[in-house]
Scaffold this motif. Structure first.
Motif, PDB file in Angstrom:
ATOM      1  N   ASP A 162       0.834  -1.192   0.000  1.00  0.00           N
ATOM      2  CA  ASP A 162       0.000   0.000   0.000  1.00  0.00           C
ATOM      3  C   ASP A 162       0.877   1.253   0.000  1.00  0.00           C
ATOM      4  OD1 ASP A 162      -2.549   1.170   0.029  1.00  0.00           O
ATOM      5  OD2 ASP A 162      -2.372   1.586   2.169  1.00  0.00           O
ATOM      6  N   GLU A 163       0.473   2.253  -0.789  1.00  0.00           N
ATOM      7  CA  GLU A 163       1.167   3.539  -0.907  1.00  0.00           C
ATOM      8  C   GLU A 163       2.521   3.463  -1.615  1.00  0.00           C
ATOM      9  OE1 GLU A 163      -0.189   6.518  -0.428  1.00  0.00           O
ATOM     10  OE2 GLU A 163      -2.025   5.430   0.032  1.00  0.00           O
ATOM     11  N   PHE A 164       2.779   2.349  -2.338  1.00  0.00           N
ATOM     12  CA  PHE A 164       3.930   2.301  -3.242  1.00  0.00           C
ATOM     13  C   PHE A 164       3.391   2.411  -4.657  1.00  0.00           C
ATOM     14  CE2 PHE A 164       7.227  -0.045  -5.744  1.00  0.00           C
ATOM     15  CZ  PHE A 164       8.256   0.859  -5.528  1.00  0.00           C
ATOM     16  N   TRP A 165       3.990   3.272  -5.490  1.00  0.00           N
ATOM     17  CA  TRP A 165       3.366   3.667  -6.754  1.00  0.00           C
ATOM     18  C   TRP A 165       3.087   2.503  -7.697  1.00  0.00           C
ATOM     19  CZ3 TRP A 165       5.532   3.060 -11.617  1.00  0.00           C
ATOM     20  CH2 TRP A 165       6.909   2.781 -11.673  1.00  0.00           C
ATOM     21  N   ARG A 166       3.873   1.441  -7.639  1.00  0.00           N
ATOM     22  CA  ARG A 166       3.671   0.326  -8.565  1.00  0.00           C
ATOM     23  C   ARG A 166       2.400  -0.477  -8.247  1.00  0.00           C
ATOM     24  NH1 ARG A 166       7.920  -0.989 -11.959  1.00  0.00           N
ATOM     25  NH2 ARG A 166       9.916   0.018 -11.505  1.00  0.00           N
ATOM     26  N   ARG A 167       1.844  -0.298  -7.081  1.00  0.00           N
ATOM     27  CA  ARG A 167       0.608  -0.997  -6.719  1.00  0.00           C
ATOM     28  C   ARG A 167      -0.574  -0.520  -7.573  1.00  0.00           C
ATOM     29  NH1 ARG A 167      -1.370  -3.897  -2.359  1.00  0.00           N
ATOM     30  NH2 ARG A 167      -3.514  -3.473  -1.696  1.00  0.00           N
ATOM     31  N   TYR A 168      -0.459   0.692  -8.091  1.00  0.00           N
ATOM     32  CA  TYR A 168      -1.573   1.332  -8.779  1.00  0.00           C
ATOM     33  C   TYR A 168      -1.375   1.250 -10.287  1.00  0.00           C
ATOM     34  CZ  TYR A 168      -1.726   2.781  -4.010  1.00  0.00           C
ATOM     35  OH  TYR A 168      -1.727   2.731  -2.638  1.00  0.00           O
ATOM     36  N   LEU A 169      -2.470   1.115 -11.013  1.00  0.00           N
ATOM     37  CA  LEU A 169      -2.405   0.981 -12.464  1.00  0.00           C
ATOM     38  C   LEU A 169      -1.888   2.288 -13.054  1.00  0.00           C
ATOM     39  CD1 LEU A 169      -3.177  -1.318 -14.435  1.00  0.00           C
ATOM     40  CD2 LEU A 169      -5.358  -0.146 -14.779  1.00  0.00           C
ATOM     41  N   TYR A 170      -0.723   2.238 -13.660  1.00  0.00           N
ATOM     42  CA  TYR A 170      -0.107   3.442 -14.212  1.00  0.00           C
ATOM     43  C   TYR A 170       0.753   3.039 -15.399  1.00  0.00           C
ATOM     44  CZ  TYR A 170       2.230   8.029 -14.314  1.00  0.00           C
ATOM     45  OH  TYR A 170       2.698   9.274 -14.687  1.00  0.00           O
ATOM     46  N   PHE A 171       0.578   3.739 -16.500  1.00  0.00           N
ATOM     47  CA  PHE A 171       1.278   3.415 -17.742  1.00  0.00           C
ATOM     48  C   PHE A 171       2.007   4.638 -18.279  1.00  0.00           C
ATOM     49  CE2 PHE A 171      -2.621   0.758 -17.814  1.00  0.00           C
ATOM     50  CZ  PHE A 171      -2.062  -0.507 -17.905  1.00  0.00           C
ATOM     51  N   ASN A 172       2.984   4.378 -19.148  1.00  0.00           N
ATOM     52  CA  ASN A 172       3.454   5.385 -20.075  1.00  0.00           C
ATOM     53  C   ASN A 172       2.569   5.263 -21.319  1.00  0.00           C
ATOM     54  OD1 ASN A 172       5.164   6.217 -22.558  1.00  0.00           O
ATOM     55  ND2 ASN A 172       6.234   7.137 -20.827  1.00  0.00           N
ATOM     56  N   ALA A 173       2.185   6.381 -21.894  1.00  0.00           N
ATOM     57  CA  ALA A 173       1.276   6.359 -23.046  1.00  0.00           C
ATOM     58  C   ALA A 173       2.023   6.199 -24.366  1.00  0.00           C
ATOM     59  CB  ALA A 173       0.430   7.632 -23.063  1.00  0.00           C
ATOM     60  N   GLY A 174       3.214   5.600 -24.327  1.00  0.00           N
ATOM     61  CA  GLY A 174       4.023   5.422 -25.533  1.00  0.00           C
ATOM     62  C   GLY A 174       3.452   4.429 -26.519  1.00  0.00           C
ATOM     63  N   PHE A 175       2.621   3.503 -26.061  1.00  0.00           N
ATOM     64  CA  PHE A 175       1.821   2.674 -26.966  1.00  0.00           C
ATOM     65  C   PHE A 175       0.548   2.266 -26.238  1.00  0.00           C
ATOM     66  CE2 PHE A 175       4.047  -0.886 -24.824  1.00  0.00           C
ATOM     67  CZ  PHE A 175       2.994  -1.751 -24.582  1.00  0.00           C
ATOM     68  N   PHE A 176      -0.482   1.995 -27.016  1.00  0.00           N
ATOM     69  CA  PHE A 176      -1.698   1.361 -26.508  1.00  0.00           C
ATOM     70  C   PHE A 176      -2.465   0.814 -27.698  1.00  0.00           C
ATOM     71  CE2 PHE A 176      -2.395   6.021 -26.540  1.00  0.00           C
ATOM     72  CZ  PHE A 176      -3.426   6.139 -27.472  1.00  0.00           C
ATOM     73  N   PHE A 177      -3.397  -0.092 -27.444  1.00  0.00           N
ATOM     74  CA  PHE A 177      -4.148  -0.713 -28.540  1.00  0.00           C
ATOM     75  C   PHE A 177      -5.538  -1.113 -28.065  1.00  0.00           C
ATOM     76  CE2 PHE A 177      -1.616  -4.112 -26.545  1.00  0.00           C
ATOM     77  CZ  PHE A 177      -2.585  -5.051 -26.248  1.00  0.00           C
ATOM     78  N   TYR A 178      -6.419  -1.317 -29.043  1.00  0.00           N
ATOM     79  CA  TYR A 178      -7.775  -1.776 -28.749  1.00  0.00           C
ATOM     80  C   TYR A 178      -8.418  -2.192 -30.067  1.00  0.00           C
ATOM     81  CZ  TYR A 178     -12.356  -1.961 -26.456  1.00  0.00           C
ATOM     82  OH  TYR A 178     -13.563  -2.370 -25.931  1.00  0.00           O
TER      83      TYR A 178
END
Length: 321
Positions: A162-178
């Motif tokens: 808890d309270e460590f940043w990697r626990r939370y969903l976070y991305f670099n927007a350098g790629f994405f797809f759908y």
């Protein structure tokens, strides 16, 4: 899709296209270079400059497709990646890449599940920037999930405390797809505008420039049924692509393979002729300044923080962008 804008991005678009054609010769899809058009959201004309660049992109089988900036433009150019999605064909799978990306392997071998989006996990804990008296990571991120009616708990990675940043969903927007750019784009646009114009009180001390796209992106991916690991690790931002960001950073910290690919795909005379108009390419690639940047660093003991790498390059007078 990549974004091609006048200036730095148009030259990066040439390098992206050249690396795609060299290292993914069996790719049968379309390469779309989305081009913002002049309009009230831009102070200056943002479109690609020079017939030579346009001709070279066409030679590399890239399609330049115009789009209109209705919500962002000059005030937030990162919004290009959101608004450009509506220029793509509705209902067809897409992959977005930041233009400062190099294709180093065969993109056709990637096992995309377009119904389960993801984005780049090559990032640092850049947002939120926690203040002395709070709120913390949990309260900040939960306020956003609650705002959009999303389940917060299922977004967490229990491998991290808890309270460590990697626990939370976070991305670099350098790629994405759908599987549909319009569905993804509308959700991305709605969330980004709602955060920009009516942020929860927990965000009152947080900067959204330049982070707005990276704040909205995990919410979009979570809402559309995606997550962290819908692609095997080590492929995008790994063996198949490299999001290098800027040439000094590429030479400072990327593998020798990435440098070889950069210098290989930029060596043909028709490409060199265009790229020599762009000083960072001219000096870093063709005049050897990149190799001098490389010599400043021990590749087995790089600084942990990107800012430390940037500072070393600047101290030695080699920073260019």
């Amino acid at each position: 899709m990549i974004v091609g804008q006048g200036g730095r991005l148009q030259y990066e678009a040439v390098i992206f296209a050249a690396s795609l054609r060299t290292h993914s010769p069996d790719f049968k899809g379309r390469l779309i270079v989305a081009e913002p058009q002049p309009g009230p959201k831009w102070k200056d004309d943002p479109s690609i400059r020079g017939d030579d660049t346009r001709a070279l992109l066409a030679e590399l089988d890239a399609e330049i497709v115009p789009f209109t900036s209705r919500h962002f433009g000059q005030s937030y150019p990162y919004g290009n990646k959101i608004e450009a999605l509506f220029a793509l064909p509705k209902g067809e799978p897409f992959v977005f890449f930041d233009t400062d990306t190099l294709v180093t392997g065969d993109i056709t071998t990637l096992p995309f599940d377009f119904s389960r989006p993801t984005a780049s996990l090559r990032r640092e804990g850049t947002w939120p920037e926690i203040q002395l008296y709070g709120p913390g990571y949990t309260a900040t991120w939960k306020s956003l999930y609650d705002k959009f009616g999303l389940d917060f708990d299922s977004s967490l990675d229990p491998a991290w405390p808890d309270e460590f940043w990697r626990r939370y969903l976070y991305f670099n927007a350098g790629f994405f797809f759908y599987d549909c750019p319009h569905v993804f784009g509308q959700r991305f646009l709605d969330y980004a505008l709602a955060i920009r114009d009516d942020a929860p009180p927990e965000l009152i001390c947080q900067s959204l420039d330049p982070w707005l796209d990276q704040v909205a992106l995990p919410l979009v991916i979570h809402a559309l049924g995606g997550g962290r690991d819908t692609l095997p690790p080590g492929l995008l931002d790994g063996a198949v692509t490299c999001h290098y960001r800027l040439f000094p950073l590429l030479y400072a910290r990327e593998s020798e393979r990435v440098i070889e690919v950069l210098e290989e795909v930029t060596s043909p005379n028709r490409i060199k002729k265009v790229l020599k108009s762009y000083d960072p390419a001219k000096f870093m690639i063709y005049h050897g300044r990149g190799r001098k940047v490389r010599a400043l660093f021990d590749q087995d003991d790089l600084p942990r923080k990107e800012q430390a790498i940037r500072n070393t390059i600047k101290r030695n007078g080699f920073w260019m962008r």
